[in-house]
Design an enzyme around this catalytic site. Structure first.
Site, PDB file in Angstrom:
ATOM      1  N   ASP A  21     -19.811   4.220   1.268  1.00  0.00           N
ATOM      2  CA  ASP A  21     -19.456   4.394  -0.279  1.00  0.00           C
ATOM      3  C   ASP A  21     -19.469   5.741  -0.549  1.00  0.00           C
ATOM      4  O   ASP A  21     -19.303   6.204  -1.620  1.00  0.00           O
ATOM      5  CB  ASP A  21     -20.481   3.683  -1.042  1.00  0.00           C
ATOM      6  CG  ASP A  21     -20.168   2.078  -1.114  1.00  0.00           C
ATOM      7  OD1 ASP A  21     -19.115   1.630  -0.762  1.00  0.00           O
ATOM      8  OD2 ASP A  21     -21.061   1.675  -1.581  1.00  0.00           O
ATOM      9  N   LYS A  24     -15.386   8.016   2.557  1.00  0.00           N
ATOM     10  CA  LYS A  24     -14.692   8.211   3.900  1.00  0.00           C
ATOM     11  C   LYS A  24     -13.262   7.843   3.952  1.00  0.00           C
ATOM     12  O   LYS A  24     -12.422   8.473   4.093  1.00  0.00           O
ATOM     13  CB  LYS A  24     -15.498   7.724   4.770  1.00  0.00           C
ATOM     14  CG  LYS A  24     -17.040   8.472   5.144  1.00  0.00           C
ATOM     15  CD  LYS A  24     -17.761   7.653   6.293  1.00  0.00           C
ATOM     16  CE  LYS A  24     -18.037   6.161   6.122  1.00  0.00           C
ATOM     17  NZ  LYS A  24     -18.958   5.904   5.108  1.00  0.00           N
ATOM     18  N   THR A  25     -13.358   6.520   3.368  1.00  0.00           N
ATOM     19  CA  THR A  25     -11.958   5.975   3.511  1.00  0.00           C
ATOM     20  C   THR A  25     -10.927   6.285   2.590  1.00  0.00           C
ATOM     21  O   THR A  25      -9.818   6.504   2.742  1.00  0.00           O
ATOM     22  CB  THR A  25     -12.055   4.260   3.495  1.00  0.00           C
ATOM     23  OG1 THR A  25     -12.980   3.908   4.592  1.00  0.00           O
ATOM     24  CG2 THR A  25     -10.647   3.457   3.782  1.00  0.00           C
ATOM     25  N   HIS A  84     -21.877   1.418   9.308  1.00  0.00           N
ATOM     26  CA  HIS A  84     -22.862   2.368   9.980  1.00  0.00           C
ATOM     27  C   HIS A  84     -22.883   1.755  11.528  1.00  0.00           C
ATOM     28  O   HIS A  84     -22.766   2.548  12.498  1.00  0.00           O
ATOM     29  CB  HIS A  84     -24.267   2.191   9.217  1.00  0.00           C
ATOM     30  CG  HIS A  84     -25.145   2.934  10.003  1.00  0.00           C
ATOM     31  ND1 HIS A  84     -25.170   4.146  10.057  1.00  0.00           N
ATOM     32  CD2 HIS A  84     -26.537   2.494  10.542  1.00  0.00           C
ATOM     33  CE1 HIS A  84     -26.249   4.639  10.771  1.00  0.00           C
ATOM     34  NE2 HIS A  84     -26.921   3.670  11.059  1.00  0.00           N
TER      35      HIS A  84
HETATM   36  P1  GDP Z   1     -16.547   4.738   2.207  1.00  0.00           P
HETATM   37  O1  GDP Z   1     -17.558   3.582   2.354  1.00  0.00           O
HETATM   38  O2  GDP Z   1     -17.354   6.044   2.604  1.00  0.00           O
HETATM   39  O3  GDP Z   1     -15.781   4.686   3.092  1.00  0.00           O
HETATM   40  O4  GDP Z   1     -16.300   4.906   0.840  1.00  0.00           O
HETATM   41  P2  GDP Z   1     -15.210   4.467   0.094  1.00  0.00           P
HETATM   42  O5  GDP Z   1     -13.858   5.393   0.348  1.00  0.00           O
HETATM   43  O6  GDP Z   1     -14.390   3.027   0.314  1.00  0.00           O
HETATM   44  O7  GDP Z   1     -15.374   4.769  -1.558  1.00  0.00           O
HETATM   45  C1  GDP Z   1     -16.602   4.107  -2.002  1.00  0.00           C
HETATM   46  C2  GDP Z   1     -16.159   4.088  -3.506  1.00  0.00           C
HETATM   47  O8  GDP Z   1     -16.380   5.426  -4.168  1.00  0.00           O
HETATM   48  C3  GDP Z   1     -14.896   3.389  -4.144  1.00  0.00           C
HETATM   49  O9  GDP Z   1     -15.480   2.735  -5.192  1.00  0.00           O
HETATM   50  C4  GDP Z   1     -14.306   4.782  -4.407  1.00  0.00           C
HETATM   51  O10 GDP Z   1     -13.069   4.556  -5.521  1.00  0.00           O
HETATM   52  C5  GDP Z   1     -15.068   5.828  -4.677  1.00  0.00           C
HETATM   53  N1  GDP Z   1     -14.738   7.178  -4.790  1.00  0.00           N
HETATM   54  C6  GDP Z   1     -14.377   7.755  -3.464  1.00  0.00           C
HETATM   55  N2  GDP Z   1     -13.937   8.876  -3.740  1.00  0.00           N
HETATM   56  C7  GDP Z   1     -14.192   9.123  -4.882  1.00  0.00           C
HETATM   57  C8  GDP Z   1     -14.088  10.542  -5.377  1.00  0.00           C
HETATM   58  O11 GDP Z   1     -13.805  11.708  -4.869  1.00  0.00           O
HETATM   59  N3  GDP Z   1     -14.394  10.646  -6.886  1.00  0.00           N
HETATM   60  C9  GDP Z   1     -14.866   9.475  -7.364  1.00  0.00           C
HETATM   61  N4  GDP Z   1     -15.305   9.399  -8.610  1.00  0.00           N
HETATM   62  N5  GDP Z   1     -15.135   8.178  -7.048  1.00  0.00           N
HETATM   63  C10 GDP Z   1     -14.698   8.276  -5.366  1.00  0.00           C
HETATM   64 MG    MG Z   2     -15.006   3.141   4.415  1.00  0.00          MG
END
Ligand code: GDP
Ligand code: MG
Length: 388
Positions: A21, A24-25, A84
């Site tokens: 979260d 990354k994606t 993970h």
């Molecule tokens: P991952 O698990 O690392 O791949 O994370 P995700 O890309 O799925 O993002 C997790 C959450 O964080 C989602 O609800 C995104 O919309 C939010 N998010 C991701 N990048 C940003 C950002 O740059 N700013 C904000 N405010 N929220 C973000």
């Molecule tokens: Mg992801």
């Protein structure tokens, strides 16, 4: 005639890592969008990356999304993984083959357990260059973000990454995806940092040629073709090779990548090799095509192994000496006897050292990653520490 493949830019394999979260994606999608707008790549939306089909490329289930893009100076294959456990499996077995990594840290949350674990894994598998994306900078307070940056630099320093010199770029994957000019520019700055800070891994091109066979096909009238990714070295039409496992010496009479003929293939390329006079059934997945005399196969090795926890799809009970699972090494699938030393046991979730006696000889070397499978599922991931 087919158009020949022209190598215009050096090719690197990179990927995002970091706590769930932290974005990354979203960042991966944003990179493809920003570059697509510059005319160098195709936009891959979040949903297409996050719901990547499970790949059975190595006979083990690998949850890994590949996207491709180009900067002004380089061609990148970029991997993003959903969970993970996928990082543990793909990084430890070397399936991710990262030349460098983008560590994504949320400026709102700072370092979390998986942030630290991925840095540790990266160090263990020889990822020498990390660039930090301090993500969600759109939503973070500046002073707090400064503190998070300090904390990340310290973490990297404590793992030997020279945290003072590592590029840390404040980005917002989400805002860049929405087209906000300020954050679009920040993605550009992040890519510039990757371009300049992550060096080309040139050593692979100069090493003796090695390709693990993924697939074998017959082309009517031409002969036997093997496919796979060049692990190291360079190969040209006319070069002599040996096929380890098949005990065959032969000559490469044709070379292609994605259906295009090429004069020379090198480490990192996915290729098809046409082999002179080799019968179709002599060569199998798991064999190794190598420069003659460059590798000596063996069957005994020591390793460091992470035993997956039950929650990661691993075993529910410990293993001990006498355990006899399947070892997935490069593209090979070989049975092996595990010796933990005396009465030691390895519980799910443990990292242990072991010696292994394989059922047949395969090319082994320190640093080589592998997976351990049992009853159709992955139960461990390890790295060879010594051979013999
Ligand atoms: P991952 O698990 O690392 O791949 O994370 P995700 O890309 O799925 O993002 C997790 C959450 O964080 C989602 O609800 C995104 O919309 C939010 N998010 C991701 N990048 C940003 C950002 O740059 N700013 C904000 N405010 N929220 C973000
Ligand atoms: Mg992801």
């Amino acid at each position: 005639p087919k158009t020949a493949y022209v190598r215009t830019k050096p090719h690197l394999n990179i990927g995002t890592m970091g706590h769930v979260d932290h974005g990354k994606t979203t960042l991966t999608a944003a990179i493809t969008k920003v570059l697509a707008e510059r005319g160098s790549g195709t936009y891959v939306p979040f949903d297409r990356i996050d719901r990547a089909p499970e790949e059975a490329a190595r006979g083990i289930t690998i949850n890994i999304a590949h996207v491709e893009y180009e900067t002004d100076t380089r061609h990148y294959a970029h991997v993003d993984m959903p969970g993970h456990a996928d990082y543990v499996k793909n990084m430890v077995t070397g399936a991710a083959q990262l030349d460098g990594a983008i560590l994504v840290v949320s400026a709102l949350d700072g370092i979390m357990p998986q942030t630290a674990e991925h840095v540790l894994l990266a160090r263990q598998v020889g990822v020498d260059h990390i660039v930090v994306a301090l993500n969600k900078a759109d939503a973070g307070d500046e002073e707090l973000t400064d503190l998070v940056e300090l904390e990340v630099r310290e973490l990297l320093t404590s793992h030997g990454y020279g945290g003072d010199s590592v590029p840390v770029v404040r980005v917002s994957g989400l805002r860049a995806l929405e087209g906000d000019p300020r954050w679009t520019e920040a993605i550009g700055a992040l890519l510039d940092a990757v371009d300049t800070y992550v060096p080309m891994p040139e050593r692979y091109v100069d090493a003796p040629f090695l390709l693990p066979v993924e697939n074998v096909l017959t082309i009517t009238g031409r002969g036997t073709v093997v496919t796979g990714a060049v692990e190291r070295g360079t190969i040209r039409v006319g070069d002599r090779v040996e096929v380890l496992g098949a005990a065959v010496d032969t000559v490469v009479t044709g070379l292609e990548t994605f259906g295009k003929p090429m004069a020379e293939a090198q480490a990192g390329d996915s290729v098809a090799l046409l082999l002179r006079g080799v019968p179709r059934d002599a060569v199998r997945r798991g064999h190794i095509v190598a420069a003659p005399g460059s590798v000596v196969p063996s069957r005994r090795f020591s390793a460091q192994v992470y035993v997956l926890s039950a929650g990661e799809g691993g075993r529910t009970t410990p293993v001990s000496t006498g355990y006899r699972p399947q070892f997935y090494i490069r593209t090979a699938d070989v049975v092996g006897d595990v010796d933990l030393g005396g009465s030691a046991v390895a519980r799910p979730g443990d990292t242990v050292t072991m010696t292994v006696e394989l059922g047949r000889d395969v090319p082994l070397e320190p640093g080589l990653g592998f997976a351990i499978r049992e009853g159709g599922r992955t139960v461990g991931a390890g790295t060879v520490t010594a051979v013999g």
